[in-house]
Design a protein around this motif. Structure first.
Motif, PDB file in Angstrom:
ATOM      1  N   GLY A 168       0.772  -1.237   0.000  1.00  0.00           N
ATOM      2  CA  GLY A 168       0.000   0.000   0.000  1.00  0.00           C
ATOM      3  C   GLY A 168       0.802   1.285   0.000  1.00  0.00           C
ATOM      4  N   TRP A 169       2.131   1.179   0.162  1.00  0.00           N
ATOM      5  CA  TRP A 169       2.953   2.393   0.133  1.00  0.00           C
ATOM      6  C   TRP A 169       2.997   2.967  -1.277  1.00  0.00           C
ATOM      7  CZ3 TRP A 169       3.532  -0.575   4.334  1.00  0.00           C
ATOM      8  CH2 TRP A 169       3.954   0.015   5.523  1.00  0.00           C
ATOM      9  N   SER A 170       2.959   4.288  -1.381  1.00  0.00           N
ATOM     10  CA  SER A 170       3.020   4.935  -2.691  1.00  0.00           C
ATOM     11  C   SER A 170       4.440   5.230  -3.119  1.00  0.00           C
ATOM     12  CB  SER A 170       2.213   6.240  -2.679  1.00  0.00           C
ATOM     13  OG  SER A 170       2.742   7.145  -1.725  1.00  0.00           O
ATOM     14  N   ARG A 171       5.371   5.271  -2.150  1.00  0.00           N
ATOM     15  CA  ARG A 171       6.776   5.513  -2.454  1.00  0.00           C
ATOM     16  C   ARG A 171       7.641   4.549  -1.660  1.00  0.00           C
ATOM     17  NH1 ARG A 171       9.259   9.857  -0.916  1.00  0.00           N
ATOM     18  NH2 ARG A 171      10.725   9.891  -2.647  1.00  0.00           N
ATOM     19  N   CYS A 172       8.752   4.153  -2.251  1.00  0.00           N
ATOM     20  CA  CYS A 172       9.662   3.225  -1.594  1.00  0.00           C
ATOM     21  C   CYS A 172      10.801   4.012  -0.954  1.00  0.00           C
ATOM     22  CB  CYS A 172      10.211   2.214  -2.604  1.00  0.00           C
ATOM     23  SG  CYS A 172      11.287   0.976  -1.874  1.00  0.00           S
ATOM     24  N   SER A 173      10.479   4.749   0.069  1.00  0.00           N
ATOM     25  CA  SER A 173      11.506   5.410   0.866  1.00  0.00           C
ATOM     26  C   SER A 173      11.770   4.521   2.080  1.00  0.00           C
ATOM     27  CB  SER A 173      11.037   6.809   1.271  1.00  0.00           C
ATOM     28  OG  SER A 173       9.734   6.754   1.803  1.00  0.00           O
TER      29      SER A 173
END
Length: 330
Positions: free
Chosen positions: A229-234
């Protein structure tokens, strides 16, 4: 569209700053799409937590990056600051640690850490576009990458292009970045020693739809965090994360989160301005697509899924695609 200031095929070496996220993945695929020879490309990954125990980032990220490189038959080299995020954050009247980097001969380069005035942090990076206070980007990524270029003679007297995946859609700060400019590691003095290094941000004006389209076309299985569900892979505990991301991170790694919360209490400074982490987590809702299988994959140190999907498996848009745009500096 390619910037008219750059002759993309004119370089001897291409370094893709590779986080394992969708934008750095797309930056690499962009080079393939535009005819850059694979034998001139290197992936470079900065290990935020160093070579110590994982504290802030996803455990699986370094191996995901390694498996991606293997799938596309391209070399990958890692850079890190000794002690990583935790040691830098806990500096108390001490100098920043040395920078380390892998070399093609298998040896580890080590530079820095001996000069400069002692300093004290004892607080988390701040949610700011100012890299002096959002020190995780400057000290753990930008500086270690530059040090690795500057301190390797193999970049002398060749043309090197560093490619990074910042997109203006993610923040006002990124929208103002130059698409093409000399890199901070560049040294062109007109004398015998020359280190020609440019920086290229081919995705600055791209929309997220374009990113997912090229990833689908190459049939890439992206980092597990996107499927949860994360929108960015930070980082797992990215300082720009919102309430739902922190609630999700707490659901996945409660023991690590307790340590992060205890440090917030120890420092007397909150990570997020105006709200404590317990309050932020309580206000959020964990993502519904977090499964036990994805959780174990994300917090494990070995990535065991095919990077390029088999022909008989349908590519699926991750749950986090087109999700919460909350992680960019404004």
């Amino acid at each position: 569209m390619m910037d008219n200031k750059i002759n993309l095929l004119s370089y001897d070496k291409y370094i893709v700053s590779f986080s394992g996220g969708k934008d750095s993945t797309t930056s690499f695929l962009y080079l393939l799409d535009h005819g850059v020879s694979i034998d001139r490309i290197e992936l470079w990954h900065q290990e935020v937590d160093g070579r110590e125990n994982t504290f802030f980032d996803w455990e699986v990220t370094p191996d995901y990056c390694r498996q991606f490189a293997e799938a596309f038959h391209v070399p990958i080299y890692y850079q890190w600051k000794e002690g990583g995020f935790y040691r830098e954050m806990m500096r108390d009247n001490s100098r920043t640690a040395p920078n380390c980097f892998e070399r093609p001969d298998g040896k580890i380069g080590r530079v820095g850490g001996k000069r400069g005035k002692p300093g004290t942090r004892l607080r988390f990076p701040q949610c700011s576009p100012d890299l002096r206070v959002r020190w995780c980007s400057s000290y753990l990524k930008i500086d270690v990458c530059s040090a690795a270029i500057i301190n390797q003679p193999r970049f002398k007297n060749i043309r090197t292009l560093v490619i990074s995946g910042e997109r203006g859609e993610e923040s006002a700060a990124r929208a103002s970045y130059a698409i093409f400019e000399p890199d901070r590691a560049d040294l062109r003095d007109g004398k015998q020693f020359t280190r020609h290094v440019d920086r290229f941000r081919p995705l600055r004006d791209w929309k997220e739809q374009q990113v997912w389209e090229i990833i689908e076309r190459y049939r890439v299985r992206v980092h597990p965090c996107y499927y949860m569900g994360w929108s960015r892979c930070s980082c797992k505990f990215c300082v720009f994360g919102n309430k739902n991301q922190f609630a999700s991170a707490n659901h996945i790694s409660p023991q690590q989160m307790r340590k992060v919360i205890s440090l917030e209490e120890q420092f007397g400074w909150t990570m997020k301005r105006g709200i404590s982490l317990p309050a932020l987590i309580a206000a959020g809702t964990p993502y519904k697509n977090i499964t036990e299988e994805l959780k174990q994959l994300a917090i494990g140190y070995n990535y065991d899924q095919p990077i390029i999907l088999p022909s008989d498996e349908k590519w699926k848009l991750p749950a986090g695609a087109y999700g919460e745009m909350c992680c960019g500096a404004t």
